[in-house]
Design a protein around this motif. Structure first.
Motif: not given
Length: 391
Positions: A277-296
């Motif tokens: 049995e393979i159970r997923t206990d949690h999933t977190l997406p990658a923390t991806i910074n927006d290019e334009h907002a990060t430049a600001r």
């Protein structure tokens, strides 16, 4: 500034609370926000706090700080070290410590809000403050969103957040693109036949080294194995708890498929009579910074703290749940790190080639940021980033 931020930090450090149990911390943060004139609601997503500061027409900026602590016994030797105890989800009494710096996050948030309130004649828009529970479970952001915050409060145009880390105090680390890895927590249950003999199938730890492009990043950790109660009896069941981390969805799909393939193949090769049995206990997406907002944000941080203070720290293989706010809202995210280590101590460790040995990292029982200038830099960074969007 009228709030004694050093006293606030020390108080929070001495009274850490586990995930979804942060009632004292939430109450303190909520009261400060009320005193600063914000509309405040507690109990959002179990123990979360939301504060709203309306200051005329303009953009809506969400700023987030997490507040939970860890089941770790503090060994810093500080005069204000935590001696707190808590009850974990299994009902076990455990030591509790702010080993990840969330007490500093809340402190810097309160200071940044006070600064923005004092400067409100110079900007317009709406500031929404999120004091989030249970980041360490990877569940607090999701709990607040499931509690309807996108419907109940002004929707964001951008989401901002920061995390104290073992960089030199005064240094900010920010980059566009993937800032922190995605992660999954899995529990694998292997079924066999009890008896007197062999160990459970080997864990799938060769995936990262053999199956992922070396130019990419993937981490597969088997952090816990539970099997059996006596040394001469083979159990009929073994449980493996895995932590998987990766920079993007493509690598995630490849690693998950590899884990499943190897686990099922090992079970078959061992003659297991039942499928694992393979159970997923949690999933977190990658923390991806927006290019334009990060430049600001990067430009704003450079103006506030100096160009030399802002660096690209590379991608961290740790994971965060802050990006759920931006993902669900469909808006840009900018998440950065700020240093909490004495610069001289950091430089000495680098010179000696002992950075890993002499500088504690987040989640270590020895981790505690320098109070000054860490607080001041965190306040300046968060308020400057928010002001960049609050026109």
């Amino acid at each position: 500034m009228t709030i004694d931020l050093e006293a606030l930090y020390i108080d929070l450090h001495q009274h850490p609370e586990l995930s979804f149990q942060e009632t004292r911390t939430a109450g303190i943060a909520a009261q400060h926000l009320r005193d600063l004139g914000l509309e405040v609601e507690e109990g959002v997503g179990v123990t979360g706090v939301v504060g709203v500061l309306r200051n005329g027409e303009g953009p809506v900026v969400w700023v987030r700080a997490d507040m939970d602590a860890l089941p770790v016994e503090e060994q810093t030797g500080l005069s204000y070290a935590s001696t707190a105890k808590g009850i974990d989800p299994a009902g076990t009494t455990v030591p509790v410590m702010h080993a990840c710096g969330h007490d500093m996050h809340v402190t810097a948030m309160i200071g940044a809000v006070e600064k923005l309130v004092s400067e409100r004649s110079g900007w317009s828009g709406t500031l929404v403050v999120l004091i989030q529970p249970a980041e360490e479970y990877g569940a607090g952001a999701r709990a607040m969103l499931d509690d309807g915050i996108l419907d109940r409060y002004p929707k964001p145009d951008v989401v901002l957040g920061q995390h104290v880390t073992p960089l030199p105090a005064g240094v900010i680390g920010v980059r566009s693109g993937t800032q922190m890895a995605a992660s999954d927590g899995l529990t694998v249950t292997l079924h066999g036949r009890g008896g007197h003999g062999s160990p459970p199938p080997p864990p799938p730890q060769t995936i990262a080294s053999r199956e992922i492009d070396p130019q990419g990043v993937a981490v597969v950790t088997v952090g816990s194995i539970h099997a059996g109660l006596k040394n001469n009896i083979i159990p009929a069941e073994a449980k493996l708890e895995l932590s998987l981390r990766y920079p993007n969805e493509e690598t995630r799909e490849k690693v998950l498929a590899s884990v499943e393939r190897i686990v099922r193949a090992e079970a078959t090769a061992s003659g297991a009579e039942r499928e694992p049995e393979i159970r997923t206990d949690h999933t977190l997406p990658a923390t991806i910074n927006d290019e334009h907002a990060t430049a600001r944000v990067t430009a704003a941080l450079q103006r506030a703290l100096g160009e030399a203070a802002v660096i690209d720290p590379g991608m961290f293989t740790g994971s965060e749940d802050v990006s759920w706010f931006a993902r669900d809202a469909g808006v840009p995210l900018v998440f950065w790190f700020w240093g909490g280590i004495d610069p001289t101590r950091f430089a000495e460790a680098v010179a000696a080639g002992r950075l890993g040995e002499d500088i504690p990292t987040n989640h270590s029982p020895f981790f505690a940021p320098e109070i000054h200038p860490t607080i001041e830099v965190g306040v300046t960074a968060l308020s400057a980033a928010a002001r960049e969007f609050l026109a």
